[in-house]
Design a protein around this motif. Structure first.
Motif, PDB file in Angstrom:
ATOM      1  N   PRO A   1       0.781  -1.233   0.000  1.00 24.62           N
ATOM      2  CA  PRO A   1       0.000   0.000   0.000  1.00 24.62           C
ATOM      3  C   PRO A   1       0.819   1.292   0.000  1.00 24.62           C
ATOM      4  N   ASP A   2       2.116   1.190   0.321  1.00 26.17           N
ATOM      5  CA  ASP A   2       2.941   2.398   0.379  1.00 26.17           C
ATOM      6  C   ASP A   2       4.382   2.052   0.000  1.00 26.17           C
ATOM      7  N   ALA A   3       5.200   3.085  -0.156  1.00 23.74           N
ATOM      8  CA  ALA A   3       6.578   2.892  -0.602  1.00 23.74           C
ATOM      9  C   ALA A   3       7.367   1.981   0.330  1.00 23.74           C
ATOM     10  N   GLU A   4       7.205   2.154   1.625  1.00 24.59           N
ATOM     11  CA  GLU A   4       7.943   1.332   2.592  1.00 24.59           C
ATOM     12  C   GLU A   4       7.591  -0.151   2.431  1.00 24.59           C
ATOM     13  N   SER A   5       6.320  -0.442   2.246  1.00 29.02           N
ATOM     14  CA  SER A   5       5.892  -1.836   2.056  1.00 29.02           C
ATOM     15  C   SER A   5       6.438  -2.419   0.763  1.00 29.02           C
ATOM     16  N   ILE A   6       6.362  -1.639  -0.307  1.00 29.57           N
ATOM     17  CA  ILE A   6       6.869  -2.101  -1.610  1.00 29.57           C
ATOM     18  C   ILE A   6       8.364  -2.392  -1.509  1.00 29.57           C
ATOM     19  N   GLN A   7       9.112  -1.498  -0.875  1.00 34.44           N
ATOM     20  CA  GLN A   7      10.552  -1.718  -0.716  1.00 34.44           C
ATOM     21  C   GLN A   7      10.830  -2.961   0.110  1.00 34.44           C
ATOM     22  N   GLY A   8      10.060  -3.188   1.149  1.00 28.25           N
ATOM     23  CA  GLY A   8      10.230  -4.389   1.966  1.00 28.25           C
ATOM     24  C   GLY A   8       9.932  -5.650   1.173  1.00 28.25           C
ATOM     25  N   GLN A   9       8.843  -5.626   0.402  1.00 24.81           N
ATOM     26  CA  GLN A   9       8.516  -6.777  -0.448  1.00 24.81           C
ATOM     27  C   GLN A   9       9.653  -7.053  -1.425  1.00 24.81           C
ATOM     28  N   TRP A  10      10.148  -6.004  -2.055  1.00 24.91           N
ATOM     29  CA  TRP A  10      11.201  -6.176  -3.053  1.00 24.91           C
ATOM     30  C   TRP A  10      12.481  -6.713  -2.422  1.00 24.91           C
ATOM     31  N   ARG A  11      12.835  -6.210  -1.251  1.00 24.85           N
ATOM     32  CA  ARG A  11      14.030  -6.715  -0.556  1.00 24.85           C
ATOM     33  C   ARG A  11      13.869  -8.197  -0.223  1.00 24.85           C
TER      34      ARG A  11
ATOM     35  N   SER B   1       2.354   0.336 -11.274  1.00 28.39           N
ATOM     36  CA  SER B   1       2.294   1.617 -11.981  1.00 28.39           C
ATOM     37  C   SER B   1       3.720   2.134 -12.160  1.00 28.39           C
ATOM     38  N   PRO B   2       3.913   3.135 -13.023  1.00 31.97           N
ATOM     39  CA  PRO B   2       5.254   3.736 -13.140  1.00 31.97           C
ATOM     40  C   PRO B   2       5.789   4.238 -11.791  1.00 31.97           C
ATOM     41  N   ALA B   3       4.934   4.842 -10.976  1.00 29.67           N
ATOM     42  CA  ALA B   3       5.386   5.344  -9.669  1.00 29.67           C
ATOM     43  C   ALA B   3       5.823   4.193  -8.761  1.00 29.67           C
ATOM     44  N   GLN B   4       5.104   3.082  -8.796  1.00 26.50           N
ATOM     45  CA  GLN B   4       5.477   1.921  -7.977  1.00 26.50           C
ATOM     46  C   GLN B   4       6.771   1.295  -8.491  1.00 26.50           C
ATOM     47  N   LEU B   5       6.965   1.274  -9.802  1.00 27.80           N
ATOM     48  CA  LEU B   5       8.238   0.799 -10.350  1.00 27.80           C
ATOM     49  C   LEU B   5       9.390   1.669  -9.864  1.00 27.80           C
ATOM     50  N   ASP B   6       9.168   2.981  -9.824  1.00 31.43           N
ATOM     51  CA  ASP B   6      10.216   3.886  -9.352  1.00 31.43           C
ATOM     52  C   ASP B   6      10.601   3.601  -7.909  1.00 31.43           C
ATOM     53  N   VAL B   7       9.638   3.236  -7.078  1.00 29.69           N
ATOM     54  CA  VAL B   7       9.936   2.874  -5.683  1.00 29.69           C
ATOM     55  C   VAL B   7      10.874   1.667  -5.664  1.00 29.69           C
ATOM     56  N   VAL B   8      10.586   0.665  -6.487  1.00 31.49           N
ATOM     57  CA  VAL B   8      11.435  -0.522  -6.567  1.00 31.49           C
ATOM     58  C   VAL B   8      12.833  -0.136  -7.052  1.00 31.49           C
ATOM     59  N   LEU B   9      12.898   0.657  -8.102  1.00 32.77           N
ATOM     60  CA  LEU B   9      14.188   1.022  -8.684  1.00 32.77           C
ATOM     61  C   LEU B   9      15.034   1.857  -7.730  1.00 32.77           C
ATOM     62  N   LYS B  10      14.396   2.630  -6.870  1.00 32.21           N
ATOM     63  CA  LYS B  10      15.127   3.456  -5.898  1.00 32.21           C
ATOM     64  C   LYS B  10      15.492   2.692  -4.627  1.00 32.21           C
TER      65      LYS B  10
ATOM     66  N   ARG C   1       5.267   2.797 -22.816  1.00 31.85           N
ATOM     67  CA  ARG C   1       6.344   3.809 -22.876  1.00 31.85           C
ATOM     68  C   ARG C   1       7.060   3.922 -21.528  1.00 31.85           C
ATOM     69  N   GLU C   2       6.282   3.998 -20.459  1.00 32.80           N
ATOM     70  CA  GLU C   2       6.871   4.184 -19.134  1.00 32.80           C
ATOM     71  C   GLU C   2       7.722   2.988 -18.705  1.00 32.80           C
ATOM     72  N   ASN C   3       7.276   1.783 -19.008  1.00 34.51           N
ATOM     73  CA  ASN C   3       8.071   0.594 -18.679  1.00 34.51           C
ATOM     74  C   ASN C   3       9.334   0.536 -19.521  1.00 34.51           C
ATOM     75  N   LYS C   4       9.224   0.885 -20.796  1.00 36.83           N
ATOM     76  CA  LYS C   4      10.394   0.880 -21.679  1.00 36.83           C
ATOM     77  C   LYS C   4      11.448   1.875 -21.181  1.00 36.83           C
ATOM     78  N   LYS C   5      10.997   3.050 -20.728  1.00 34.20           N
ATOM     79  CA  LYS C   5      11.912   4.057 -20.177  1.00 34.20           C
ATOM     80  C   LYS C   5      12.714   3.498 -19.009  1.00 34.20           C
ATOM     81  N   ARG C   6      12.089   2.588 -18.261  1.00 34.89           N
ATOM     82  CA  ARG C   6      12.715   2.011 -17.070  1.00 34.89           C
ATOM     83  C   ARG C   6      13.403   0.677 -17.360  1.00 34.89           C
ATOM     84  N   ASN C   7      13.448   0.324 -18.642  1.00 36.20           N
ATOM     85  CA  ASN C   7      14.110  -0.914 -19.081  1.00 36.20           C
ATOM     86  C   ASN C   7      13.484  -2.159 -18.438  1.00 36.20           C
TER      87      ASN C   7
END
Length: 118
Positions: free
Chosen positions: A32-42, A62-71, A98-104
């Motif tokens: 539901p939030d950036a902290e949770s997404i980062q924890g899931q990804w870790r 979403s592109p914003a959620q992908l950015d959380v993962v990438l950061k 387009r947004e996913n392609k930008k993020r490879n």
């Protein structure tokens, strides 16, 4: 909390599958939030570092959620599985592609067999 529960879930599922190394594991639903997404990804990254899986993917990010993962400092998702189909939200699809392609990040389509209300 998200890291621990994701790590426990991955470890339990991997043990139950008993198939050796997986080609890919997918985070199907972002937290539901950036902290949770980062924890899931870790949690997924830990599974990759432990040698249980080759690549990591996400679904419905979403592109914003992908950015959380990438950061998060970990690796990049190989795939983002999105609800795409011929004639289904075409303008939105083009933007997501387009947004996913930008993020490879590769896009893999999923779609119900029948769309009742496109």
């Amino acid at each position: 909390a998200a890291f621990q529960s994701t790590k426990r879930g991955c470890d339990a599922n991997f043990r139950d599958l008993n198939v050796g190394k997986l080609d890919m594991i997918m985070l199907d639903y972002p937290g539901p939030d950036a902290e949770s997404i980062q924890g899931q990804w870790r949690g997924l990254e830990a599974m990759r570092k432990d040698g249980g899986v080759t690549s990591l993917a996400v679904s419905n990010f979403s592109p914003a959620q992908l950015d959380v993962v990438l950061k998060s400092g970990g690796g990049r998702p190989t795939v983002n599985q999105l609800p795409l189909g011929v004639g289904y939200k075409t303008k939105q699809n083009a933007e997501l592609l387009r947004e996913n392609k930008k993020r490879n990040v590769l896009v893999q389509a999923w779609s119900p067999l029948r769309v009742l209300n496109p």
